[in-house]
Design an enzyme around this catalytic site. Structure first.
Site, PDB file in Angstrom:
ATOM      1  N   GLU A 255       0.895  -1.166   0.000  1.00  0.00           N
ATOM      2  CA  GLU A 255       0.000   0.000   0.000  1.00  0.00           C
ATOM      3  C   GLU A 255       0.919   1.197   0.000  1.00  0.00           C
ATOM      4  OE1 GLU A 255      -1.496   3.204   1.154  1.00  0.00           O
ATOM      5  OE2 GLU A 255      -2.004   2.266   3.071  1.00  0.00           O
ATOM      6  N   CYS A 289      -2.209   8.746   3.104  1.00  0.00           N
ATOM      7  CA  CYS A 289      -1.947   8.367   1.718  1.00  0.00           C
ATOM      8  C   CYS A 289      -3.173   8.552   0.836  1.00  0.00           C
ATOM      9  CB  CYS A 289      -1.459   6.921   1.653  1.00  0.00           C
ATOM     10  SG  CYS A 289      -2.536   5.765   2.502  1.00  0.00           S
TER      11      CYS A 289
END
Length: 480
Positions: A255, A289
């Site tokens: 990720e 993020c």
């Protein structure tokens, strides 16, 4: 640090059921980003300690995977309950080491716990298949088995949730795990593993190794006993880890970085769009993020949206996360501050204007900032800021904004606000991202698959799909 349960503040690593110092006695200082004060230390471990943690995980694996799904589920359920019971202490620890406001930290603990609760149930839903035979005397069966010893490397921005999103499915599947938390925020990880111990998770099943990223990470990727690595962090480091894992053909979940577009069409509800932008952009001070990194606003509503957003930003209260009423804490360190300043200076030099904020207050505290009339050539159009900077770009029509949104190597999260249902489906399908928020700025939860495409990563976390990355598929062909 004042906690109800002082045993949750651990300054040693946890390997094979024991609290340990580094072999060489070296430590790493952990500081409070709001004050600059040293909170404490953790062991600076390296290759040897990591290898012992991996060997302990390998030794614990047969007994752990032999438990019934119901037995593993019960232990995970107890871990979840202990997290909720200790939510206040866990949140205070997190705010002290990471800086986010206490209310946000409490929210993260609830969010982190939700993954343990979810995967406690998913442990009992690991189903196989029966396939019609290709010949009259053949019976074809598919079963799923734990992949084995796993490793996780987690970031500082969500120091609890990024752990449970990985450890939850791993342990539910019957795997064991060795975890390397970020050196800036190790105490959340150590508190969580203390609660896992209390929940009855056996020695060796979950270990936490603190220390040198190069040495610990190198052993996690290089040791052949580790069959899977899960990493949350930058795309640059993700590429490096993927290369290192290739030697043993390890399974990898990544990720990585994002550069999320946040699109406001002229038929959007502007008040709701502003509310969503505040949540998406300024939550955790922009250090997520999936936060809005590029805000695209259609010409007809650009000025009105900018005015409303500036009014909302003015209401944010900057301060120490432990102080009541604080909505925005510090950035994690001086490097993060410098990145925000760099993006502002670059954009202004190319014609952008500062609508609000734009200045360093003191230490790691930076004003929530809005830039208007930002050109496409600005660095912030291509690079992830990871800070409280909202750059507003203009666009004319749907085709233009989709092209601008997709003009990036990243593909994690995206957002847009619109009322027209035909547009909703067209845009949602055209955006090249793993996740799309439509008329909402908050998309993360335990029941949905979290992850990106392109350079934003591989695999999914959460949801029914999250456990699949910790399982191997085995096909049985039986002659009867």
């Amino acid at each position: 640090m004042q906690l109800k349960d002082a045993q949750l503040f651990r300054q040693q690593a946890y390997i094979n059921g024991e609290w340990l110092d580094a072999d060489n006695g070296q430590t790493i200082k952990v500081t409070n980003p709001a004050t600059g004060e040293v909170i404490g230390t953790v062991p600076k471990m390296g290759t040897a300690e990591t290898r012992r943690a991996i060997e302990a995980a390998d030794k614990a694996l047969p007994a752990w995977r032999a438990l019934t799904a119901k037995e593993r589920s019960a232990k995970l359920r107890r871990w979840f309950e202990l997290m909720i019971e200790n939510q206040d202490d866990l949140a205070r620890l997190m705010t002290t080491e990471q800086g986010k406001p206490l209310a946000e930290a409490k929210g993260e603990i609830a969010y982190a716990a939700s993954f343990i609760e979810w995967f406690a149930e998913e442990a009992k839903r690991i189903y196989g298949d029966t396939i019609p035979g290709h010949q009259p005397d053949k019976r074809l069966i598919v079963i799923k088995q734990p992949i084995g010893v796993t490793a996780a490397i987690t970031p500082w921005n969500f120091p609890a949730a990024m752990i449970t999103r990985k450890a939850g499915p791993a342990l539910a599947a019957g795997c064991t795990m060795v975890l390397k938390p970020a050196s800036q925020t190790p105490y959340s990880a150590l508190a969580l593993v203390e609660l896992a111990h209390r929940a009855g998770i056996p020695a060796g099943v979950l270990s936490v190794v603190t220390g040198s990223a190069g040495e610990v990470g190198g052993e996690l990727t290089g040791n052949s006993l580790v069959r899977k690595l899960s990493f949350t962090g930058s795309t640059e480091i993700g590429r490096q880890l993927m290369e290192e894992c290739a030697k043993d053909i390890k399974k990898v979940s990544l990720e990585l970085g994002g550069n999320a577009p946040f699109i406001v069409f002229d038929d959007a509800d502007l008040d709701k769009a502003v509310e969503g932008a505040i949540i998406s952009k300024y939550r955790n001070n922009g250090q997520t993020c999936v936060c809005a990194n590029r805000i695209y606003v259609q010409d007809g509503v650009y000025d009105a949206f900018a005015e409303k957003l500036a009014a909302a930003v003015a209401k944010l209260k900057i301060g120490n996360g432990l102080e009541e009423g604080t909505t925005t804490g510090p950035l994690i360190d001086g490097k993060a501050v410098a990145k925000v300043q760099e993006h502002i200076e670059d954009a202004v030099s190319k014609g952008a204007k500062v609508l609000s904020g734009g200045k360093l207050i003191e230490g790691n505290f930076f004003e929530p900032t809005i830039l208007v009339d930002v050109p496409k050539t600005a660095a912030v159009a291509k690079e992830e800021t990871f800070g409280p900077l909202a750059p507003l770009f203009r666009f004319k029509d749907e085709a233009e904004v989709i092209a601008m949104s997709n003009d990036t190597e990243f593909g994690l999260a995206s957002y847009f606000y619109a009322r027209d249902m035909s547009r909703v489906f067209r845009v949602a399908e055209a955006l090249e991202y793993g996740m799309v928020g439509i008329n909402t700025g908050l998309i993360s939860n335990e029941v949905a698959p979290f992850g990106g495409i392109k350079a934003s990563g591989l695999g999914r976390e959460g949801s029914k799909y999250g456990i699949e990355d910790y399982l191997e598929i085995k096909y049985l062909c039986i002659s009867v």
